[in-house]
Every structure is written in C-alpha cells, then in structure tokens.
Scaffold this motif. Sequence first.
Motif, PDB file in Angstrom:
ATOM      1  N   THR A   2      -8.264  -7.499   7.935  1.00 33.92           N
ATOM      2  CA  THR A   2      -6.999  -8.123   7.559  1.00 33.92           C
ATOM      3  C   THR A   2      -5.891  -7.682   8.507  1.00 33.92           C
ATOM      4  O   THR A   2      -5.985  -6.628   9.130  1.00 33.92           O
ATOM      5  CB  THR A   2      -6.622  -7.760   6.122  1.00 33.92           C
ATOM      6  OG1 THR A   2      -6.530  -6.337   6.012  1.00 33.92           O
ATOM      7  CG2 THR A   2      -7.642  -8.304   5.124  1.00 33.92           C
ATOM      8  N   ALA A   3      -4.834  -8.514   8.566  1.00 34.81           N
ATOM      9  CA  ALA A   3      -3.732  -8.216   9.476  1.00 34.81           C
ATOM     10  C   ALA A   3      -2.387  -8.587   8.865  1.00 34.81           C
ATOM     11  O   ALA A   3      -2.296  -9.510   8.065  1.00 34.81           O
ATOM     12  CB  ALA A   3      -3.906  -8.964  10.791  1.00 34.81           C
ATOM     13  N   GLU A  41       7.152  -2.712   3.970  1.00 33.01           N
ATOM     14  CA  GLU A  41       6.754  -3.047   2.602  1.00 33.01           C
ATOM     15  C   GLU A  41       5.398  -3.739   2.559  1.00 33.01           C
ATOM     16  O   GLU A  41       4.528  -3.382   1.765  1.00 33.01           O
ATOM     17  CB  GLU A  41       7.814  -3.925   1.932  1.00 33.01           C
ATOM     18  CG  GLU A  41       7.390  -4.295   0.538  1.00 33.01           C
ATOM     19  CD  GLU A  41       8.540  -4.513  -0.410  1.00 33.01           C
ATOM     20  OE1 GLU A  41       8.286  -5.125  -1.437  1.00 33.01           O
ATOM     21  OE2 GLU A  41       9.661  -4.082  -0.122  1.00 33.01           O
ATOM     22  N   LEU A  42       5.199  -4.733   3.433  1.00 32.05           N
ATOM     23  CA  LEU A  42       3.920  -5.439   3.455  1.00 32.05           C
ATOM     24  C   LEU A  42       2.759  -4.514   3.818  1.00 32.05           C
ATOM     25  O   LEU A  42       1.706  -4.549   3.178  1.00 32.05           O
ATOM     26  CB  LEU A  42       3.973  -6.594   4.462  1.00 32.05           C
ATOM     27  CG  LEU A  42       4.720  -7.851   4.035  1.00 32.05           C
ATOM     28  CD1 LEU A  42       4.863  -8.811   5.215  1.00 32.05           C
ATOM     29  CD2 LEU A  42       3.995  -8.540   2.886  1.00 32.05           C
ATOM     30  N   ILE A  43       2.960  -3.708   4.832  1.00 29.55           N
ATOM     31  CA  ILE A  43       1.872  -2.846   5.306  1.00 29.55           C
ATOM     32  C   ILE A  43       1.522  -1.783   4.271  1.00 29.55           C
ATOM     33  O   ILE A  43       0.345  -1.532   4.005  1.00 29.55           O
ATOM     34  CB  ILE A  43       2.232  -2.212   6.664  1.00 29.55           C
ATOM     35  CG1 ILE A  43       2.336  -3.311   7.733  1.00 29.55           C
ATOM     36  CG2 ILE A  43       1.197  -1.157   7.074  1.00 29.55           C
ATOM     37  CD1 ILE A  43       3.023  -2.871   9.014  1.00 29.55           C
ATOM     38  N   LEU A  46      -0.115  -3.884   1.231  1.00 29.65           N
ATOM     39  CA  LEU A  46      -1.374  -4.584   1.501  1.00 29.65           C
ATOM     40  C   LEU A  46      -2.410  -3.727   2.219  1.00 29.65           C
ATOM     41  O   LEU A  46      -3.597  -4.041   2.181  1.00 29.65           O
ATOM     42  CB  LEU A  46      -1.096  -5.846   2.325  1.00 29.65           C
ATOM     43  CG  LEU A  46      -0.175  -6.882   1.676  1.00 29.65           C
ATOM     44  CD1 LEU A  46       0.158  -7.997   2.663  1.00 29.65           C
ATOM     45  CD2 LEU A  46      -0.808  -7.439   0.410  1.00 29.65           C
ATOM     46  N   LYS A  47      -1.958  -2.697   2.925  1.00 22.79           N
ATOM     47  CA  LYS A  47      -2.839  -1.793   3.679  1.00 22.79           C
ATOM     48  C   LYS A  47      -3.847  -2.566   4.548  1.00 22.79           C
ATOM     49  O   LYS A  47      -5.070  -2.425   4.406  1.00 22.79           O
ATOM     50  CB  LYS A  47      -3.539  -0.824   2.756  1.00 22.79           C
ATOM     51  CG  LYS A  47      -2.551  -0.026   1.918  1.00 22.79           C
ATOM     52  CD  LYS A  47      -3.060   1.287   1.501  1.00 22.79           C
ATOM     53  CE  LYS A  47      -2.157   2.069   0.595  1.00 22.79           C
ATOM     54  NZ  LYS A  47      -0.764   2.124   0.851  1.00 22.79           N
ATOM     55  N   ILE A  69       4.941   4.026   8.286  1.00 19.43           N
ATOM     56  CA  ILE A  69       3.702   3.679   7.569  1.00 19.43           C
ATOM     57  C   ILE A  69       2.589   4.699   7.787  1.00 19.43           C
ATOM     58  O   ILE A  69       1.562   4.634   7.121  1.00 19.43           O
ATOM     59  CB  ILE A  69       3.195   2.276   7.952  1.00 19.43           C
ATOM     60  CG1 ILE A  69       2.725   2.246   9.406  1.00 19.43           C
ATOM     61  CG2 ILE A  69       4.238   1.220   7.663  1.00 19.43           C
ATOM     62  CD1 ILE A  69       1.842   1.077   9.740  1.00 19.43           C
ATOM     63  N   ALA A  70       2.799   5.640   8.681  1.00 16.67           N
ATOM     64  CA  ALA A  70       1.732   6.577   9.058  1.00 16.67           C
ATOM     65  C   ALA A  70       1.125   7.307   7.865  1.00 16.67           C
ATOM     66  O   ALA A  70      -0.091   7.478   7.798  1.00 16.67           O
ATOM     67  CB  ALA A  70       2.254   7.579  10.089  1.00 16.67           C
ATOM     68  N   GLU A  71       1.937   7.722   6.916  1.00 14.84           N
ATOM     69  CA  GLU A  71       1.415   8.470   5.763  1.00 14.84           C
ATOM     70  C   GLU A  71       0.913   7.565   4.652  1.00 14.84           C
ATOM     71  O   GLU A  71      -0.088   7.855   4.014  1.00 14.84           O
ATOM     72  CB  GLU A  71       2.485   9.409   5.223  1.00 14.84           C
ATOM     73  CG  GLU A  71       2.683  10.634   6.096  1.00 14.84           C
ATOM     74  CD  GLU A  71       3.601  11.655   5.450  1.00 14.84           C
ATOM     75  OE1 GLU A  71       3.621  11.737   4.209  1.00 14.84           O
ATOM     76  OE2 GLU A  71       4.288  12.361   6.202  1.00 14.84           O
ATOM     77  N   GLU A  72       1.613   6.449   4.401  1.00 13.04           N
ATOM     78  CA  GLU A  72       1.250   5.591   3.274  1.00 13.04           C
ATOM     79  C   GLU A  72       0.111   4.626   3.584  1.00 13.04           C
ATOM     80  O   GLU A  72      -0.535   4.120   2.671  1.00 13.04           O
ATOM     81  CB  GLU A  72       2.470   4.808   2.797  1.00 13.04           C
ATOM     82  CG  GLU A  72       3.497   5.696   2.118  1.00 13.04           C
ATOM     83  CD  GLU A  72       4.593   4.885   1.465  1.00 13.04           C
ATOM     84  OE1 GLU A  72       4.259   3.978   0.679  1.00 13.04           O
ATOM     85  OE2 GLU A  72       5.760   5.164   1.744  1.00 13.04           O
ATOM     86  N   SER A  73      -0.114   4.349   4.845  1.00  9.76           N
ATOM     87  CA  SER A  73      -1.200   3.452   5.239  1.00  9.76           C
ATOM     88  C   SER A  73      -1.863   3.983   6.508  1.00  9.76           C
ATOM     89  O   SER A  73      -1.869   3.329   7.550  1.00  9.76           O
ATOM     90  CB  SER A  73      -0.650   2.033   5.449  1.00  9.76           C
ATOM     91  OG  SER A  73      -1.703   1.113   5.561  1.00  9.76           O
TER      92      SER A  73
END
Length: 144
Positions: A2-3, A41-43, A46-47, A69-73
């Motif tokens: 996914t992207a 928010e999207l990343i 949705l990861k 996003i490095a830590e959350e995804s």
Amino acid sequence: MTAVLAEDETVLRLFLKKKLEKLWPELSVVGEAEHGLAAVELITTLKPTVAFLDIRMPELTGLEVASRIAEESPDTHIVFVTAYHEYAVAAFDRGAVDYVLKPIQEAGNDWPLEVEFALTVSLGARRAGLRSTRVAQPRALPGL
C-alpha cells in the motif's frame, strides 16, 4: 503493498498515481495528501508500506513528515519525489529508500521497478534487524 502520496500539486499527484497504477499494479494507493499535516495523519493512521513524499509542501515539509512518522509508523518506507536535489542527504538521513527527482515523464518507465527493488532490499534489511538502509542514490528522470 500500500502507498500514500503526499504532493501539493494536484496535477503531479494525479500523474504519479496513474504512473504507479500502470507500472506497479501490485501497489494500492490508499491515501493522498495535499500538505504535510494531512500526510502525517494518513500515514500514522493507515500505516502504508510506502509513502511518496514531496519535499516542499504547505504546513510541513516532506522531511518533517518523515521525522514525525518515524515512531508511529516505523515500517513505512519513504520515497521522496521532488524537484530539489539538495535535500538528498537529509532525506537518506531520515531513512529514505529512494529519492526521485522531478520532472518524471513517460520515458522513465523503469523508476517504479527501481523503487520496488529499493523497498525489497529495505524490507529484507529490516527483517534481518538492520534499522536503516541506503540502497539508492538520487537520480534525475527525464522531463514531465
């Protein structure tokens, strides 16, 4: 796979989406963002497997998005698609698996395969316990 696509220029975002759909049919675009905060928010929600980020966007730059996003995804791979070559080192420092220079045109049909290869290497390295891989060098693609 996914992207998420983050590009503030609508025409370029649609072009990138169509290009990816045509040349990388296994990749599903699950979200699109016009600015950096929407991308975060999207990343993080949705990861996706991969996030295609422009460098210069409103609200947050692509580099700031990658940092946030490095830590959350952490499993989301970052590919920068930008017109600015001077940010390549900073992009790879933030874990980018590829750095594609705009403009992109139809003649540049190999780049999705190169990005897919970079993702495959990066996924393998992460499975082996390596955190950051530098598998690609920035390169220019022919005009849009």
